[in-house]
Design a protein around this motif. Structure first.
Motif, short mmCIF file in Angstrom:
data_model
loop_
_atom_site.label_atom_id
_atom_site.label_comp_id
_atom_site.label_asym_id
_atom_site.label_seq_id
_atom_site.Cartn_x
_atom_site.Cartn_y
_atom_site.Cartn_z
N PHE A 19 0.70 -0.96 0.02
CA PHE A 19 0.22 -0.04 -0.45
C PHE A 19 1.27 1.54 0.09
CE2 PHE A 19 -2.60 2.77 2.13
CZ PHE A 19 -3.84 2.77 1.85
N PHE A 20 2.19 1.56 0.26
CA PHE A 20 2.92 2.29 1.32
C PHE A 20 4.14 2.57 0.08
CE2 PHE A 20 1.11 1.35 4.96
CZ PHE A 20 0.15 3.18 5.06
N ARG A 22 3.56 2.60 -3.72
CA ARG A 22 3.32 2.49 -5.55
C ARG A 22 4.51 3.11 -6.44
NH1 ARG A 22 -1.50 4.24 -5.87
NH2 ARG A 22 -0.91 5.63 -7.53
N LEU A 25 5.62 6.07 -6.93
CA LEU A 25 6.48 7.09 -5.69
C LEU A 25 7.35 8.30 -6.71
CD1 LEU A 25 6.79 7.61 -3.38
CD2 LEU A 25 8.51 5.93 -3.09
N ASP A 28 6.14 10.65 -8.71
CA ASP A 28 5.65 11.80 -7.03
C ASP A 28 5.80 13.11 -6.83
OD1 ASP A 28 2.65 11.04 -8.13
OD2 ASP A 28 2.45 9.62 -6.83
N LEU A 29 7.18 11.97 -6.12
CA LEU A 29 8.18 13.33 -6.05
C LEU A 29 8.82 14.59 -6.50
CD1 LEU A 29 9.97 10.15 -3.68
CD2 LEU A 29 8.73 11.47 -3.10
N LYS A 31 7.16 15.46 -8.87
CA LYS A 31 6.51 16.62 -8.49
C LYS A 31 6.55 18.09 -7.62
CE LYS A 31 2.38 14.18 -11.77
NZ LYS A 31 1.18 13.56 -11.01
N ILE A 32 6.54 17.05 -6.32
CA ILE A 32 6.65 17.98 -5.42
C ILE A 32 7.50 18.37 -4.86
CG2 ILE A 32 6.64 17.35 -2.73
CD1 ILE A 32 4.90 15.10 -3.32
N SER A 35 7.03 21.95 -7.42
CA SER A 35 6.29 22.69 -6.89
C SER A 35 7.08 23.44 -5.62
CB SER A 35 5.42 22.14 -6.09
OG SER A 35 4.55 21.51 -7.10
N LEU A 36 8.13 22.54 -5.17
CA LEU A 36 9.28 23.47 -4.16
C LEU A 36 10.03 24.34 -4.30
CD1 LEU A 36 9.57 20.07 -1.52
CD2 LEU A 36 8.10 22.88 -0.64
N SER A 38 9.34 26.03 -6.67
CA SER A 38 8.93 27.27 -7.31
C SER A 38 8.09 27.90 -5.24
CB SER A 38 8.25 27.25 -8.54
OG SER A 38 6.88 26.57 -7.42
N LEU A 39 8.16 27.62 -5.15
CA LEU A 39 7.96 27.97 -3.59
C LEU A 39 8.64 29.39 -3.86
CD1 LEU A 39 5.72 26.84 -1.82
CD2 LEU A 39 7.74 25.99 -0.35
N GLN A 40 7.39 30.78 -3.38
CA GLN A 40 8.28 32.24 -2.81
C GLN A 40 8.62 32.47 -1.36
OE1 GLN A 40 6.09 34.62 -5.83
NE2 GLN A 40 7.91 34.42 -7.80
N VAL A 41 8.71 33.25 -1.52
CA VAL A 41 9.20 33.42 0.14
C VAL A 41 8.92 34.99 0.48
CG1 VAL A 41 10.16 33.42 2.66
CG2 VAL A 41 10.21 31.68 1.52
N MET B 152 8.90 33.29 10.63
CA MET B 152 7.88 32.94 9.80
C MET B 152 7.65 31.36 9.75
SD MET B 152 8.88 32.86 5.66
CE MET B 152 10.24 31.49 5.43
N LEU B 198 1.35 28.86 5.00
CA LEU B 198 2.60 29.16 4.35
C LEU B 198 1.77 30.95 5.87
CD1 LEU B 198 5.71 29.22 4.51
CD2 LEU B 198 5.75 30.53 2.66
N ASN B 207 3.44 36.87 3.77
CA ASN B 207 3.77 34.39 3.41
C ASN B 207 2.05 34.88 3.96
OD1 ASN B 207 6.18 34.09 2.41
ND2 ASN B 207 6.97 35.59 4.71
N SER B 215 2.35 30.48 -4.79
CA SER B 215 2.87 28.88 -5.49
C SER B 215 2.94 27.96 -3.76
CB SER B 215 4.56 29.45 -4.94
OG SER B 215 4.50 30.74 -3.50
N LEU B 219 1.40 24.32 -4.93
CA LEU B 219 1.89 22.90 -4.48
C LEU B 219 0.87 21.89 -4.01
CD1 LEU B 219 4.10 21.12 -2.56
CD2 LEU B 219 4.45 23.05 -1.04
N THR B 222 -0.34 20.50 -6.05
CA THR B 222 0.62 19.46 -6.47
C THR B 222 -0.16 18.03 -5.66
OG1 THR B 222 1.98 20.41 -7.48
CG2 THR B 222 2.35 18.28 -7.14
N ILE B 226 -1.63 13.45 -6.01
CA ILE B 226 -0.83 12.33 -5.61
C ILE B 226 -1.60 11.40 -4.39
CG2 ILE B 226 0.73 11.56 -4.69
CD1 ILE B 226 2.41 14.06 -5.64
N TRP B 228 -1.66 9.75 -2.96
CA TRP B 228 -0.68 8.55 -1.52
C TRP B 228 -0.72 9.90 -0.72
CZ3 TRP B 228 3.60 10.59 -0.46
CH2 TRP B 228 4.78 10.65 -1.77
#
Lengths: 602, 245
Positions: A19-20, A22, A25, A28-29, A31-32, A35-36, A38-41, B152, B198, B207, B215, B219, B222, B226, B228
């Motif tokens: 189950f854990f 797949r 995986l 999916d990782l 994709k994550i 996304s991370l 492009s994360l903006q602070v 933050m 955030l 933020n 962003s 995320l 995304t 998924i 799982w």
């Protein structure tokens, strides 16, 4: 049965494990991870809640001195708290576009302590061809306080301004002391030797006569201001810059609020100053303005005679002055926050004119540049009219408004402000008391709002009276659009975005005002079809641009922004089309992408 | 990873042997008291799991079905656990982990010591980190302390607070014939997906503005895509004492 149980057991265990795990995986990782990446602070800039906005205008034309750079130095008790709006402290600041934003160190600007012990400092503004101006600023609450500084152009002074210069010969003893009295009469029609006279005749105004007594010595001022060097001088250049007291009843606020009168005794490269200043004193503890002050460095007594105009109002009696009236001489000593009455002088007639004569011994008070003396003059800045502004409950947003004062239909720039969401505020307007004074105070809102009433005619602006004005929404006015601005500065390759907090000043043919930007966001009203010139001063530089909102189609607005980052920019306009909404509200996001090397400087 | 897998299967094997021994013991007991009734019962239990420590109340309706109501909690925080270096700046990172919640679970005993479970949990799950500047910084000539600059906060939490649960267990959560019982359970909650949030204060306040969270929204989209994402695994050991027979 036992075999079945064991099978079931292993089946369920393996199912749980599967189950854990797949086959997607890795995808999916990825994709994550994307996304991370492009994360903006968002990072804000410090919000300076206590600041001073200086506006330099020509004292005669009232136009901003936007094409010249005024040099500003800060002195005084709390000068160490003052920085430019980049957080930099300099010996001299330079204005841009006729303005300069100063901030108070946020660690020092405690609202509670400021309310009882205002922050105090002096601003000295100098510009070639203009009379230097010194203003005292008191800050007793948070906010962006606007200080308008009219500068007097020596070649185009306002009515009532008088400048004279003369050079006199003196004889001194071996120890440098004057061997005989020196009397300098600064009336325009006075003694011979006047080198230059500009502006109006001073005959009907306060005419100073300077007496430097026998035995007086002049000191060169040391950096600490506590002592100097005695020199022998046989020639003195005496210069007076003086603002006449208005005799025609015309309202000339620059005469006393912002300009100054000064004496300069000069020899060679050394300047001795005996200044008569008219500082802007607007601190709550002060109840009077100072007509003139003496700042100097010499031993022996200094005698100054002031001839008063006929309509001078005695602040002690609140009536036109007459012979034998008493006027208080005051001292504003270094470190003090209020003026102290020091001595009472008697008004006498000299050559048929009312005058007061004082003798000072500056040396007896110790030496400090900011120590000054003067007389009280009648103003009603702190006892005059107050306006309570109330609003209808449906007004929940901040409202920008302007207050204009007209004297005999002549417009006097008086300032503007912003009402918060709780608009029950006092807006105080100051006046100098003059005979037959009649002023109109006009309120106008910037946006679909209206003041009721919008005009107050004050027969006696000296009167301590409270007026109430109500502000209402004006839905019939659809020419205004509520503009929500969202500004950000992004790095070219890093995921860091700066959301600035600053002040934007905007001007148009109909209004001028300021916008407080907090974390990149601000809301304000603009009139459709009108060009707005936006300016953001940063230290001695800044950014500016033209903004215009127009009707495009029945369902869209056309918004044009032309940035003017610097003189070399090509000023290419950016046009966007935004949909109209029922509440006439549009939101514009302005994102500036900055190269990494430049971004690092932020 | 390989070692963990081996340890995991050894552990399962030992439990299996244990279950068989208990099974044989139970069978002996059953032979000794073949007519003994095994219907309604009530047990109190304690548990230790990936959701923390907790307690539960288990009611058996008969030999096959039981209902567990319980609460587990795990709340860990690590102040300034490590320093994150970004260019010229150092940031103190203080992670925190919270798990657990109220749950209601049905157990269906396929065998005497093997059961499958289904239920729901109102989950308190949150993985978060507080990030503050480690050093004062000077902007212009004004120095700002870390407190002046604010902080933050990044948090990972469940999309749905009420999460369905499924699991498989060995042993029992309420003994059929004795007072004491033990169990080992594997399972998972599904919260829809994990979502990232955030927020910040002072210089980092922007933020938290939804208009600035494009962003973050990307995320989260995304994560929602998924399958799982949002699964929280549960490994649980439990001990119970039957108070009503």
């Amino acid at each position: 049965m036992k075999t079945f149980k064991l099978f079931l057991f292993y089946f369920t265990v393996m199912s749980t494990v599967m189950f854990f795990t797949r086959c997607t995986l890795n995808d999916d990782l990825a994709k994550i991870t994307n996304s991370l990446d492009s994360l903006q602070v968002m990072v804000g800039t410090p919000q300076f809640n206590t600041s001073v906005h200086l506006e330099f205008i020509d004292a005669k034309t009232n136009e901003p001195i936007s094409d010249k750079n005024v040099l500003v130095s800060i002195e005084g008790r709390d000068a160490a708290f003052v920085y430019n709006n980049l957080g930099s402290r300099q010996a001299t600041y330079t204005s841009i576009w006729g303005m300069l934003d100063l901030i108070i160190d946020p660690h020092k600007a405690d609202p509670i302590s400021m309310s009882t012990n205002p922050i105090e400092f002096q601003i000295t503004s100098t510009l070639d061809g203009y009379v230097s101006a010194t203003n005292t600023v008191f800050i007793s609450q948070e906010g962006n306080q606007t200080v308008t500084i009219p500068m007097i152009n020596l070649n185009n002074p306002p009515d009532g301004f008088f400048i004279a210069e003369k050079e006199i010969s003196v004889t001194v003893n071996e120890d440098g002391s004057l061997s005989e009295d020196v009397v300098v009469d600064f009336s325009a029609t006075g003694p011979t030797g006047m080198k230059k006279v500009k502006g109006e005749s001073a005959s009907e105004n306060i005419v100073p006569v300077l007496t430097i007594p026998k035995g007086a010595k002049f000191w060169g001022q040391s950096p600490t201001g506590s002592e100097g060097i005695i020199n022998k001088y046989t020639s003195l250049k005496v210069k007076v810059e003086k603002v006449n007291f208005p005799t025609d009843g015309a309202f000339k606020p620059y005469s006393f609020r912002y300009a100054y009168t000064g004496y300069f005794l000069e020899y060679g490269s050394t300047r001795f100053t005996i200044m008569a200043t008219v500082p802007t004193v607007s601190a709550p503890p002060l109840t009077y303005d100072v007509l003139w002050t003496v700042q100097k460095v010499l031993t022996g007594n200094l005698g100054i005679t002031l001839f008063l105009p006929q309509n001078f109002i005695n602040p002690e009696t609140n009536a036109i002055i007459k012979e034998n009236d008493i006027i208080s001489r005051v001292i504003f000593a270094y470190g003090e926050t209020s003026i102290l009455k020091e001595k009472q002088e008697v008004v006498k007639k000299i050559n048929g004119k009312l005058a007061i004569t004082s003798e000072f011994n500056p040396g007896s008070y110790g030496f400090h540049w900011s120590q000054s003396w003067g007389y009280l003059i009648p103003t009603c800045g702190h006892t005059g009219p107050k306006f309570t502004i109330t609003s209808d409950p449906d007004i929940t947003e901040s409202v920008n408004f302007s207050v204009q004062v007209f004297h005999n239909k002549r417009k006097i720039p008086k300032g503007w402000g912003q009402l918060g969401s709780d608009p029950n505020v006092f807006q105080q307007v100051s006046f100098i008391q003059l005979p037959s004074t009649l002023v109109d105070v006009v309120f106008s809102a910037k946006g679909p709002f209206k003041f009721f009433p919008d005009t107050f005619s004050l027969d006696n602006p000296y009167e301590n009276k409270i007026y109430t004005v109500n502000i209402k929404k004006d839905p019939s006015n659809t020419e205004w659009v509520s503009l929500n601005l969202d500004i950000e500065l992004a790095s070219e390759s890093k995921n860091l975005v700066i959301k600035p907090s600053t002040n934007i000043y905007y001007y148009s043919s109909v209004i001028n005002s300021s916008i407080r930007v907090v974390n990149g966001k601000a809301s304000f009203y603009v009139n459709k079809g009108i060009d707005y010139f936006l300016q953001v001063p940063y230290g001695s530089s800044g950014a500016s641009g033209l903004l215009k909102v127009e009707d495009d189609t029945p369902t869209t607005y056309k918004v044009t922004f032309t940035p003017q980052m610097n003189a070399n920019s090509n000023n290419k306009s950016e046009v966007i089309f935004v949909p109209k909404t029922d509440n006439n509200e549009i939101t514009i996001k302005y994102r500036v992408v900055i190269p990494d090397n430049l971004f690092k400087q932020f | 990873m390989r070692k963990l897998t081996i340890i995991f299967f050894v552990f399962i094997y030992i439990l299996n042997i244990s279950a068989q021994i208990q099974n044989q013991s139970d069978n002996s007991d059953n032979n000794a008291s073949s007519n003994k009734s095994s219907s309604f019962g009530l047990a109190v239990g304690i548990s230790a799991s990936t959701n923390g420590l907790g307690g539960n109340l288990t009611a058996s309706l008969n030999d096959k079905f039981a209902l567990r109501l319980g609460y587990e909690a795990l709340d860990l925080s690590f102040s300034n656990a490590f320093v994150y270096n970004q260019g010229d700046f150092n940031f103190d990172v203080s992670p925190a982990f919270k798990a657990g919640g109220l749950y209601a679970i049905f157990d269906w005993y396929l065998l005497k010591s093997l059961y499958i479970s289904a239920g729901v949990m109102v989950t308190d799950f949150q993985l978060s980190a507080k990030i503050m500047s480690a050093d004062p910084i000077t902007i212009g000539e004004i120095e700002y302390s870390p407190d002046d600059m604010g902080e933050m906060n990044i948090a990972v939490g469940p999309l749905n607070k009420i999460a369905p649960y499924a699991g498989i267990g060995f042993g029992r959560n309420i003994s059929r014939d004795k007072r004491l019982a033990m169990s080992f359970e594997l399972g998972a909650y599904h919260t829809g997906s994990y979502v990232v949030d955030l927020s910040g204060t002072k210089l980092f306040e922007a933020n938290g503005d939804p208009a600035n969270q494009q962003s973050i929204t990307n995320l989260n989209e995304t994560l929602k895509g998924i399958s799982w994402s949002g699964i929280y695994p549960v490994i649980k050991l439990g001990v119970s004492y039957r108070i009503l027979k």
